[in-house]
Enzyme design. Sequence first.
Site, PDB file in Angstrom:
ATOM      1  N   THR A 143     -37.726  16.222 -16.434  1.00  0.00           N
ATOM      2  CA  THR A 143     -37.751  15.414 -15.186  1.00  0.00           C
ATOM      3  C   THR A 143     -38.140  16.567 -14.024  1.00  0.00           C
ATOM      4  O   THR A 143     -38.748  16.365 -12.884  1.00  0.00           O
ATOM      5  CB  THR A 143     -36.398  14.817 -14.749  1.00  0.00           C
ATOM      6  N   CYS A 413     -31.920   9.404 -22.649  1.00  0.00           N
ATOM      7  CA  CYS A 413     -33.571   9.694 -22.596  1.00  0.00           C
ATOM      8  C   CYS A 413     -33.674  11.256 -22.254  1.00  0.00           C
ATOM      9  O   CYS A 413     -34.730  11.849 -22.257  1.00  0.00           O
ATOM     10  CB  CYS A 413     -34.281   8.959 -21.754  1.00  0.00           C
ATOM     11  N   PHE A 414     -32.586  12.223 -22.154  1.00  0.00           N
ATOM     12  CA  PHE A 414     -32.424  13.363 -22.112  1.00  0.00           C
ATOM     13  C   PHE A 414     -33.338  14.198 -21.144  1.00  0.00           C
ATOM     14  O   PHE A 414     -33.958  14.999 -21.129  1.00  0.00           O
ATOM     15  CB  PHE A 414     -32.921  14.037 -23.381  1.00  0.00           C
ATOM     16  N   CYS A 415     -33.540  13.314 -19.899  1.00  0.00           N
ATOM     17  CA  CYS A 415     -34.187  13.782 -18.706  1.00  0.00           C
ATOM     18  C   CYS A 415     -35.602  13.833 -19.039  1.00  0.00           C
ATOM     19  O   CYS A 415     -36.236  14.852 -18.550  1.00  0.00           O
ATOM     20  CB  CYS A 415     -33.550  14.961 -18.055  1.00  0.00           C
ATOM     21  N   ASN A 416     -36.045  13.059 -19.908  1.00  0.00           N
ATOM     22  CA  ASN A 416     -37.393  13.033 -20.450  1.00  0.00           C
ATOM     23  C   ASN A 416     -38.119  11.784 -20.609  1.00  0.00           C
ATOM     24  O   ASN A 416     -38.205  11.233 -21.842  1.00  0.00           O
ATOM     25  CB  ASN A 416     -37.635  13.965 -21.535  1.00  0.00           C
TER      26      ASN A 416
END
Length: 847
Positions: A143, A413-416
């Site tokens: 992100t 979503c792991f900042c992705n």
Amino acid sequence: MDLQTLFTFETFQQVCGPYGYGGDLQDVVEREFARIKGITYLDHAAATLHPECLVRDYALDISSIVYGNPHSHSPSSRLTHDTVERIRYRVLQHFNANPEEYSVIFTSGCTAALKLVAESFPWRPQTESEAGSRFCYLTDSHTSVVGIRGVTSARGVVAMPVSPQEVENRAKEEPQGDDVICLTPHLFCYPAQSNFSGRKYPLSHVEGIQARRLYPACDHHGRWFVLLDAASHVSCSPLNLQDCPADFIPISFYKIFGFPTGLGALIVRNDAAGILKKTYFGGGTAAAYLSGEDYYVHSASISDRFEDGTVSFLDIVALNHGFEALYKITGGMHNIQQHTFGLARYTYMLLSSLCHGNGQPVARIYTEGQFESPSTQGAILNFNLMDSYGQIIGYSQVDRMASLYNIHVRTGCFCNTGACQSFLGITNQHMRRNLQAGHVCGDSIDLVDGQPTGSVRVSFGYMSTFEDCQKFLNFVAECFVEKPVRVDQVRLEQLKTTTAASQGSNGDLPTKITNEEIHRVEEKKPIDASLKRFGDRDSKSRVEAYTLTSIYIYPIKSCGAYEVHDWPVGPQGLLYDRGWMVVNGNGVCLSQKRETRLCLIRPQVHLPSNKLLLQASEMDTISVPLDNNTQTHTSFQVCQSKVCGDRVETVDCGDEAASWLSDFLGQPCRLIRQSPYFTREMKKRPSSASTSTSLSLANEAQYLMINHASVELIQKQMSTRQEYSEGDQLFDTQNVISRFRANLVIAGVEPFEEDNWSHLIIGNTRFVVAGQCGRCQMVGVDQETGTKTKEPLMSLSAYRMGKVTFGVYLTHQLPKGSPAATVLSVGSLVQPEPHGSQSGHLHRHPL
């Protein structure tokens, strides 16, 4: 199932490569990481762990040496300046970068380094005569990289997302070379390693983009710069900037050392640094400036030019001890890469081979390859678990069960978002629809319309062990695999020997593990997807009379229950329910997840005397007033706290209660209550509720209701689980009820029938069902003794195949008039209203 018999440590070493660092890794763990005893920590991609020697040596350093502000010129200041400069060199040495070619700019983290580039890059907007700059980024980006788009869009610069396949598929056969005609600056950003899947992208992309051979540089004239997001990569892998001359490399040091946090760096090529143009200048960045007119000359030093104000010099001092500890324990990043990749490969091999008793695979793994080589795959494994019908088990359910086993993973979503969409098949339309359904980044809504919104990630660090992998895999087999556990032995053998892209089992029959022997399964039976695993009904007739059998209030959040027969209903639920909570010395709310002895505190509300009584074994009873008028208690402080992520305004209840709690719990504590002037709205108000719903200090809703029949079914499951042998303690019904900490207990209902209700009336009060309660590990605390067990959550999970919801949340709909006159009474009739249709889109397993 004991995986040790299936895949021995000797086999692991033969198949997965070097393990440890030439010594006894377990001894290192016990010596340097004693605090993780009993914990299986598998979230190193988010933050790795620091060794004790790092902090010990660092504390001795700053305790014995005076470090002054490096902007001064005193002896202590010069010492700090020189120490910081030496550590800059050590950072460059770690990445094999020449100080003549690269500089280190310290920042507060990787994100701050990215923001610095975004705000300083000389973006050129498109004009009639010039195409303008391009900001291009790989869709598999964090992100914080995609966020550069916020800066470029405001400056009229085109942002171009590029898929990983396009970079080489749309490349030109010949390099385009330097463009001496057009000098428009463009920026291409990509991760050295995906923080989602662990995929490593070719470092050769750097020179390919700079030479305009690869897409998108090959299609656009100008000068191309490359930002290599190395934060995930450098945590467990070496990075040689001589072989990979990126222009900008952002990193965070806690990803490498575990300490200090809040410190990162932008490693920048000196010839690229010259194009960066800062608009703001802070202390220490100026060679000279005038306050009376717009005149400013920046510092000649690249690092000084971009480090606004005083750097966090004591944290920078800690880096020196981080490097010392890292190399002393492991010998270097190459060894770490070999060790962590072997663990990830082993976990991948076993997890991808596990099957349910009916032959269905247990996991859907999100990876581009088969974990063939550490040059293409990092120490990250991303997946979703599936039930025996092939349906995704929501990641929040896996997370809750992992917490029960003290296994620490990451979910979501792991900042992705780009990688998450790509691997999970989530379209842009689905993303918007999920948002409309209430799902936002970071929440626990794991399924929308039965489709996953995220996944589970395990990641390894240099102190991770073979035993950590086994504990995790055994946890998956115990909690989420329909017995008997089977292993696709053909696939496993292929993965053991593969050195190229594996073709998998191609439909080969799985194997069955029985008494430590592996047997071939003769056939697979087709799965009837319409079958239900939980909530099965027998043929007995429905009981028509539903009654309220028990009422409990919990005056102090996470403390013991107070059972009542009749109790008034207030605007926030049962009067005085969760009106108070205990916080630690830093003002953080304590719950039984961390402090199980809270359940031994037995508060009682004494309405005649207007007192809340605090009682516990071997403690004198004390009281605090029930009234919530802070004006009569001027010594009580108003403070800010958080409950379930919400900010709440609270009032301190004084030193006497604080002293009592601190003595009983053995740590500094205070008792606080919600301010009478603060209103906290329920986050997920049911669509059928006519008015907004205010909450006390409860987590999610005003009431929690459970069904006596559902409790008895779970108790029956507990008694039949294989783990229970003769002589084991079996919980009685009341013990199980107390663990679920409900406000209302009803009877006369079939097991889990309450899951299908939309409304109900108890006595004269109408309630709306707000959803199901996703049970956490608190139900593993015996409310009589404060001891922890894995039951009844284990049996609930086994019965519902990992779907650990139990009980329903309620909100009341009070009649107009005086809500204080409404009273609930034990023995009242309960009149449910089932759902007329499946109208909602938002689902948490097992709604």
